[in-house]
Write an enzyme that holds these catalytic residues in place. Structure first.
Site, PDB file in Angstrom:
ATOM      1  N   SER A 148     -25.353  54.197  17.738  1.00 45.09           N
ATOM      2  CA  SER A 148     -24.983  53.071  18.604  1.00 45.09           C
ATOM      3  C   SER A 148     -26.185  52.228  19.018  1.00 45.09           C
ATOM      4  O   SER A 148     -26.317  51.834  20.186  1.00 45.09           O
ATOM      5  CB  SER A 148     -24.231  53.576  19.839  1.00 45.09           C
ATOM      6  OG  SER A 148     -22.989  54.146  19.476  1.00 45.09           O
ATOM      7  N   GLY A 183     -25.705  51.084  12.413  1.00 49.93           N
ATOM      8  CA  GLY A 183     -24.385  51.014  11.807  1.00 49.93           C
ATOM      9  C   GLY A 183     -23.748  49.653  11.998  1.00 49.93           C
ATOM     10  O   GLY A 183     -24.149  48.666  11.397  1.00 49.93           O
ATOM     11  N   GLU A 206     -21.435  61.755   8.747  1.00 46.37           N
ATOM     12  CA  GLU A 206     -20.075  61.576   8.249  1.00 46.37           C
ATOM     13  C   GLU A 206     -19.869  62.308   6.930  1.00 46.37           C
ATOM     14  O   GLU A 206     -18.772  62.778   6.633  1.00 46.37           O
ATOM     15  CB  GLU A 206     -19.773  60.077   8.100  1.00 46.37           C
ATOM     16  CG  GLU A 206     -19.697  59.371   9.449  1.00 46.37           C
ATOM     17  CD  GLU A 206     -19.860  57.869   9.370  1.00 46.37           C
ATOM     18  OE1 GLU A 206     -19.824  57.236  10.432  1.00 46.37           O
ATOM     19  OE2 GLU A 206     -20.041  57.330   8.251  1.00 46.37           O
ATOM     20  N   HIS A 228     -25.867  61.998   5.815  1.00 43.22           N
ATOM     21  CA  HIS A 228     -25.318  61.346   7.000  1.00 43.22           C
ATOM     22  C   HIS A 228     -24.278  62.257   7.638  1.00 43.22           C
ATOM     23  O   HIS A 228     -23.577  63.005   6.961  1.00 43.22           O
ATOM     24  CB  HIS A 228     -24.691  59.999   6.621  1.00 43.22           C
ATOM     25  CG  HIS A 228     -24.346  59.143   7.793  1.00 43.22           C
ATOM     26  ND1 HIS A 228     -23.201  59.331   8.529  1.00 43.22           N
ATOM     27  CD2 HIS A 228     -24.995  58.099   8.363  1.00 43.22           C
ATOM     28  CE1 HIS A 228     -23.160  58.445   9.502  1.00 43.22           C
ATOM     29  NE2 HIS A 228     -24.238  57.684   9.428  1.00 43.22           N
ATOM     30  N   LYS A 252     -21.767  51.181   5.713  1.00 43.28           N
ATOM     31  CA  LYS A 252     -20.643  52.111   5.538  1.00 43.28           C
ATOM     32  C   LYS A 252     -19.583  51.477   4.629  1.00 43.28           C
ATOM     33  O   LYS A 252     -19.933  50.780   3.675  1.00 43.28           O
ATOM     34  CB  LYS A 252     -20.090  52.537   6.899  1.00 43.28           C
ATOM     35  CG  LYS A 252     -21.190  53.137   7.797  1.00 43.28           C
ATOM     36  CD  LYS A 252     -20.657  53.757   9.058  1.00 43.28           C
ATOM     37  CE  LYS A 252     -21.808  54.319   9.869  1.00 43.28           C
ATOM     38  NZ  LYS A 252     -21.336  55.006  11.094  1.00 43.28           N
ATOM     39  N   GLY A 277     -21.029  55.266  16.972  1.00 44.90           N
ATOM     40  CA  GLY A 277     -19.824  54.467  17.106  1.00 44.90           C
ATOM     41  C   GLY A 277     -19.087  54.626  18.412  1.00 44.90           C
ATOM     42  O   GLY A 277     -17.999  54.084  18.589  1.00 44.90           O
ATOM     43  N   GLU A 291     -29.620  61.244  14.202  1.00 45.82           N
ATOM     44  CA  GLU A 291     -28.393  60.621  14.679  1.00 45.82           C
ATOM     45  C   GLU A 291     -27.563  61.646  15.449  1.00 45.82           C
ATOM     46  O   GLU A 291     -26.877  62.463  14.841  1.00 45.82           O
ATOM     47  CB  GLU A 291     -27.590  60.042  13.515  1.00 45.82           C
ATOM     48  CG  GLU A 291     -27.578  60.908  12.252  1.00 45.82           C
ATOM     49  CD  GLU A 291     -26.549  60.453  11.240  1.00 45.82           C
ATOM     50  OE1 GLU A 291     -26.225  59.270  11.223  1.00 45.82           O
ATOM     51  OE2 GLU A 291     -26.047  61.316  10.498  1.00 45.82           O
TER      52      GLU A 291
END
Length: 247
Positions: free
Chosen positions: A210, A231, A97, A95, A13, A171, A165
């Site tokens: 995670s 990650g 995000e 992704h 990231k 996270g 994911e």
């Protein structure tokens, strides 16, 4: 049908400057005879230097995103061709995000996949549901819909992978139960076979959310889990190697 070769990919990231190359080298030095393919996807500013630092090792270097056009007036964006020129071998696309923060649609992701293929990069296409979608009982509907919408037919016969994911697990330290993971991975596999035929049984389906050394063994040995998209735990060699060795 040959089982997929696992892929363990680290998504750094927006983390890592020059000093982080030492961690990448430590990862490459520690991989050993791992049965998985291993990749690190650093920030774009490190792509070329990391590809040089890891040249000749078992660790591939990848990008974290790529534009759907090969070139143009897109300030701040990076094309798949640029990543390939910098030494990348694969690229993460879609992704969560990017889907959430940049409002990327399945169609946009599919166009990015086409660009990656034109550049000779291996796409790692991400899919996953939000907590609200899971609580509403729509997880499988959302995820399989993303698979169908994000994977163009140009992928037939090409090397690629899917990364599941669950957005709510990224996270947060939370992970779905093993049966939850297996249910979604089986649904993804069925959709891949529906789209691309029996050859799609060789496509690795990674789990991302995670993943850490303490839960990696259980996750990586779950049905239809063909690796992991990692990650924060990929930023430190000791943690990432702990996950890799869990295979």
């Amino acid at each position: 049908m040959t089982a997929p070769t696992p892929l363990i990919a680290g998504n750094w990231k927006m983390n890592g400057a020059s000093a982080a190359l030492a961690e990448a080298k430590a990862i490459a030095d520690g991989v050993g005879d791992c049965p998985a393919r291993v990749a690190i996807c650093p920030p774009a500013t490190l792509t070329h230097r990391m590809s040089q630092a890891l040249d000749g090792s078992k660790v591939l270097v990848g990008g974290q995103d790529a534009h759907w056009d090969d070139a143009g007036a897109f300030t701040g964006d990076i094309s798949a061709e640029m990543l390939a020129d910098a030494g990348a071998k694969l690229v993460i696309l879609g992704h969560s995000e990017r889907r959430a923060g940049w409002r990327e649609t399945d169609e946009m992701v599919a166009n990015k996949v086409k660009a990656a293929l034109r550049a000779g990069l291996e796409p790692v296409v991400c899919v996953g549901e939000t907590l609200e979608e899971r609580d509403a009982g729509k997880a499988l509907q959302v995820v399989t819909g993303q698979v169908r919408g994000s994977l163009p037919q140009e992928l037939a016969g090409k090397t690629f992978s899917i990364a599941y994911e669950p957005v709510w697990a990224i996270g947060t330290g939370r992970t779905p139960t093993t049966p939850d993971i297996e249910e979604v991975h089986r649904a993804i596999r069925a959709t891949l076979v529906e789209m691309f035929g029996e050859a799609a049984r060789g496509v690795p389906i990674l789990y991302g959310g995670s993943v850490k050394p303490s839960n990696a063994t259980e996750i990586l040995h779950a049905a239809e889990v063909g690796g992991a998209l990692v990650g924060g735990a990929s930023l430190k060699a000791a943690d990432f190697l702990g996950i890799i060795r869990a295979l």
